[in-house]
Scaffold this motif. Structure first.
Motif, PDB file in Angstrom:
ATOM      1  N   SER A 332      56.113  18.165  33.362  1.00  0.00           N
ATOM      2  CA  SER A 332      55.035  17.380  32.767  1.00  0.00           C
ATOM      3  C   SER A 332      53.937  18.284  32.227  1.00  0.00           C
ATOM      4  O   SER A 332      53.337  18.012  31.181  1.00  0.00           O
ATOM      5  N   TYR A 333      53.676  19.399  32.923  1.00  0.00           N
ATOM      6  CA  TYR A 333      52.655  20.349  32.451  1.00  0.00           C
ATOM      7  C   TYR A 333      53.096  20.999  31.140  1.00  0.00           C
ATOM      8  O   TYR A 333      52.320  21.095  30.181  1.00  0.00           O
ATOM      9  N   ALA A 338      52.808  21.499  25.187  1.00  0.00           N
ATOM     10  CA  ALA A 338      53.480  21.531  23.882  1.00  0.00           C
ATOM     11  C   ALA A 338      52.938  20.448  22.953  1.00  0.00           C
ATOM     12  O   ALA A 338      52.691  20.692  21.768  1.00  0.00           O
ATOM     13  N   ILE A 339      52.734  19.240  23.480  1.00  0.00           N
ATOM     14  CA  ILE A 339      52.241  18.141  22.643  1.00  0.00           C
ATOM     15  C   ILE A 339      50.806  18.403  22.208  1.00  0.00           C
ATOM     16  O   ILE A 339      50.439  18.159  21.048  1.00  0.00           O
ATOM     17  N   ALA A 347      58.522  20.646  22.501  1.00  0.00           N
ATOM     18  CA  ALA A 347      58.421  19.439  23.324  1.00  0.00           C
ATOM     19  C   ALA A 347      59.777  18.745  23.427  1.00  0.00           C
ATOM     20  O   ALA A 347      60.191  18.305  24.511  1.00  0.00           O
ATOM     21  N   ILE A 348      60.495  18.642  22.309  1.00  0.00           N
ATOM     22  CA  ILE A 348      61.814  17.987  22.307  1.00  0.00           C
ATOM     23  C   ILE A 348      62.811  18.794  23.139  1.00  0.00           C
ATOM     24  O   ILE A 348      63.621  18.222  23.888  1.00  0.00           O
ATOM     25  N   GLN A 349      62.772  20.118  23.028  1.00  0.00           N
ATOM     26  CA  GLN A 349      63.670  20.956  23.827  1.00  0.00           C
ATOM     27  C   GLN A 349      63.395  20.787  25.322  1.00  0.00           C
ATOM     28  O   GLN A 349      64.332  20.781  26.134  1.00  0.00           O
ATOM     29  N   LEU A 350      62.131  20.643  25.696  1.00  0.00           N
ATOM     30  CA  LEU A 350      61.783  20.408  27.099  1.00  0.00           C
ATOM     31  C   LEU A 350      62.375  19.092  27.592  1.00  0.00           C
ATOM     32  O   LEU A 350      62.916  19.014  28.700  1.00  0.00           O
ATOM     33  N   LEU A 413      66.362   6.886  27.293  1.00  0.00           N
ATOM     34  CA  LEU A 413      65.039   7.437  27.555  1.00  0.00           C
ATOM     35  C   LEU A 413      64.821   8.716  26.749  1.00  0.00           C
ATOM     36  O   LEU A 413      63.753   8.922  26.166  1.00  0.00           O
ATOM     37  N   GLN A 414      65.842   9.564  26.693  1.00  0.00           N
ATOM     38  CA  GLN A 414      65.744  10.807  25.935  1.00  0.00           C
ATOM     39  C   GLN A 414      65.509  10.530  24.449  1.00  0.00           C
ATOM     40  O   GLN A 414      64.646  11.149  23.816  1.00  0.00           O
ATOM     41  N   ARG A 415      66.254   9.585  23.899  1.00  0.00           N
ATOM     42  CA  ARG A 415      66.110   9.232  22.481  1.00  0.00           C
ATOM     43  C   ARG A 415      64.729   8.639  22.214  1.00  0.00           C
ATOM     44  O   ARG A 415      64.084   8.936  21.207  1.00  0.00           O
ATOM     45  N   TRP A 416      64.245   7.815  23.130  1.00  0.00           N
ATOM     46  CA  TRP A 416      62.942   7.154  22.985  1.00  0.00           C
ATOM     47  C   TRP A 416      61.804   8.180  23.024  1.00  0.00           C
ATOM     48  O   TRP A 416      60.895   8.147  22.196  1.00  0.00           O
ATOM     49  N   LEU A 417      61.867   9.121  23.979  1.00  0.00           N
ATOM     50  CA  LEU A 417      60.838  10.158  24.079  1.00  0.00           C
ATOM     51  C   LEU A 417      60.818  11.052  22.841  1.00  0.00           C
ATOM     52  O   LEU A 417      59.757  11.390  22.311  1.00  0.00           O
ATOM     53  N   THR A 418      62.015  11.411  22.370  1.00  0.00           N
ATOM     54  CA  THR A 418      62.114  12.264  21.173  1.00  0.00           C
ATOM     55  C   THR A 418      61.491  11.584  19.969  1.00  0.00           C
ATOM     56  O   THR A 418      60.756  12.212  19.192  1.00  0.00           O
TER      57      THR A 418
END
Length: 538
Positions: A332-333, A338-339, A347-350, A413-418
């Motif tokens: 989260s840190y 990154a954001i 951020a996406i790689q994380l 969830l991964q797709r949504w966050l990206t």
């Protein structure tokens, strides 16, 4: 003006060059001359010219020996050799002594002018480089306290590179870490309806007040502590008990956690949760204790006192809940960092790496996916908020809540966050504000560390290389208030804390927070707090 000295055993050549050199055009001046190398050495030592024009064959001391002696003494000026003797051996020796040019006599005026222009440009370039290095050194010294704090934060969450994880690379103030044990107390502020309305500067001030409270309480219990904030409503208190200390520090940490919670509730009218991490032998294990502290909070396990939200780490229970503790604090840190810097790909790689770890776990339910989505969105939305961007300009709360309910699998969830990260980092407003946010972060931290000094916007504008007027606009846009107003609020908040301790008189408190005029301090204090300073020490 560039200083030039001429050394030549032919007086006619000396006078001819003095007349031929376009001094004014070059921005140069004649500072001395000599007819032999020995006298030339003395002239150069006395005048320290920027450029020396010299012959080679001269009485008493030849030009090459004179140059060698000058270089041994540390002379850094430019040297141009004009000689009637042109051979390879002389040129080779000249190059060994770092000579700028080697030209055979006779030389034409245009050629002499061209050579001098070239050498002067070298001097200008070197001077500019030294100026830049001086500015860089100044910036490094100025930013050193903030770099040190970032190092502490990285040590707490586990983002230090492996090269830094040995005793030799510990910053000097933290060398003692190698000889102590370590444990972490995690603190999480709870945002309620009142605090949700706070501006960015209100939250900055609130965090400053929390750091004051935690610092004062912890230093009364433990001799060595470090307090650092994370990029959200969480912060970390690291303690370092002696290795040979046989007594358990668990109870002491729990009691400290309770006092922290009670004081934040009493002074700031705000609730918080406290988590206690396990004791570690090596400082490189501090991130593990950090994870344990916040996992204890997240899982609401092993409550210390009924009705009080202080939670303690329990190893057997944590192992059963391994899927929810995959570098949560570290991730989260890093995601928040990154954001905030608008680094979309990082951020996406994380997110990809984090989700990959989750997939390897077992028993991931839709409830867990939705809980994780809410938690991670909280981190992202806090980044938006901290940068002064209203969330509704990109997403509404209703939209996010509806989308989270529809998430049932980690791949969703991964797709949504990206998708959300791409929209945020692609926003023109966000790209424009990320660097400004970093500048304002530096300014607010500088105020928190130097509030007792004569801090001015003009001084900070020189430190961040932004004009005073532009910096004023940036600060107001990000925080919602003026620089001077924020500085005043920080000073009054610190004054209120000092007055509550009842160890200082009003005039002493006023001076401690930067005010020499006590009546003016009292007026400001009442204006911002609604009470007189004396009311707190009765």
């Amino acid at each position: 003006m560039w200083k030039i000295a001429i050394i030549d055993d032919e007086r006619q050549v000396l006078q001819g060059m003095k007349r031929a050199i376009p001094w004014q055009e070059l921005g140069a001046e004649w500072v001395g001359e000599a007819l032999n190398g020995a006298d030339g050495l003395n002239v150069i030592r006395a005048t320290q010219p920027d450029i020396v024009i010299t012959d080679i064959y001269m009485p008493l001391l030849n030009g090459l020996d004179m140059i060698e002696q000058l270089r041994r003494e540390g002379f850094q000026g430019k040297i141009i050799i004009l000689s009637g003797y042109s051979d390879f051996e002389h040129a080779r020796q000249a190059l060994r002594h770092n000579v700028s040019d080697y030209v055979s006599k006779p030389i034409s005026v245009p050629t002499l002018k061209t050579i001098l222009n070239k050498v002067i440009q070298e001097l200008i370039d070197e001077e500019e480089k030294l100026r830049e290095q001086g500015e860089l050194k100044h910036m490094i010294m100025m930013y050193e306290p903030f770099i040190e704090k970032e190092w502490v934060r990285s040590a707490a969450v586990g983002t230090l590179e492996s090269a830094y994880q040995d005793r030799e690379n510990l910053p000097r103030p933290y060398r003692y870490w190698a000889d102590t044990d370590h444990a972490v107390i995690g603190i999480e502020l709870i945002r309620d309806e009142r605090t949700r309305k706070y501006s960015v500067s209100d939250w900055n001030l609130l965090r400053f007040a929390v750091s004051n409270i935690v610092g004062e309480l912890s230093r009364k219990v433990f001799p060595f502590v470090e307090y650092t904030e994370l990029h959200n409503t969480r912060s970390v208190l690291m303690i370092h008990p002696e290795v040979d200390s046989k007594e358990s520090i668990q109870n002491v940490m729990e009691e400290l956690g309770l006092r922290v919670m009670e004081n934040i509730k009493s002074y700031l009218k705000m609730s918080c949760r406290v988590g206690i991490g396990g004791r570690k032998k090596s400082w490189t294990q501090i991130p593990e204790s950090t994870e344990e502290a916040f996992r204890a909070i997240d899982l609401r396990h092993s409550r210390v006192a009924g009705g009080n939200e202080v939670y303690a780490f329990q190893s057997d229970f944590m192992q059963e809940q391994q899927q929810s503790a995959v570098f949560q604090v570290k991730f989260s840190y890093e995601l928040a960092t990154a954001i905030k810097a608008a680094q979309e790909m990082e951020a996406i790689q994380l997110v990809d790496a984090y989700m990959g770890n989750l997939v390897n776990g077992r028993g991931i339910t839709s409830d867990f996916v939705q809980m994780l989505a809410s938690e991670l969105w909280g981190v992202i939305s806090y980044c938006l908020y901290e940068s002064g961007q209203v969330l509704d300009t990109l997403f509404t709360q209703e939209q996010i809540a509806e989308e989270i309910i529809g998430l049932t699998e980690t791949v969703e969830l991964q797709r949504w966050l990206t998708e959300k990260i791409t929209i945020i980092c692609g926003s023109k407003h966000w790209k424009g504000s990320s660097k400004h946010r970093q500048v304002v972060d530096f300014m607010t931290q500088y105020i928190h560390d130097h509030y007792a000094e004569d801090v001015t916007l003009a001084e900070l504008s020189e430190k961040v290389y932004i004009s005073r007027n532009h910096l004023s606009i940036i600060f107001k846009n990000i925080t919602g208030e003026t620089f001077n107003n924020y500085l005043t609020r920080v000073r009054i908040e610190k004054a209120r804390e000092l007055l509550r301790e009842r160890n200082m008189l009003v005039y002493e408190v006023a001076e401690h927070v930067g005010y020499r005029n006590v009546p003016y301090f009292s007026t400001l204090f009442k204006k911002l707090t609604g009470m007189n300073p004396t009311d707190l020490i009765k």
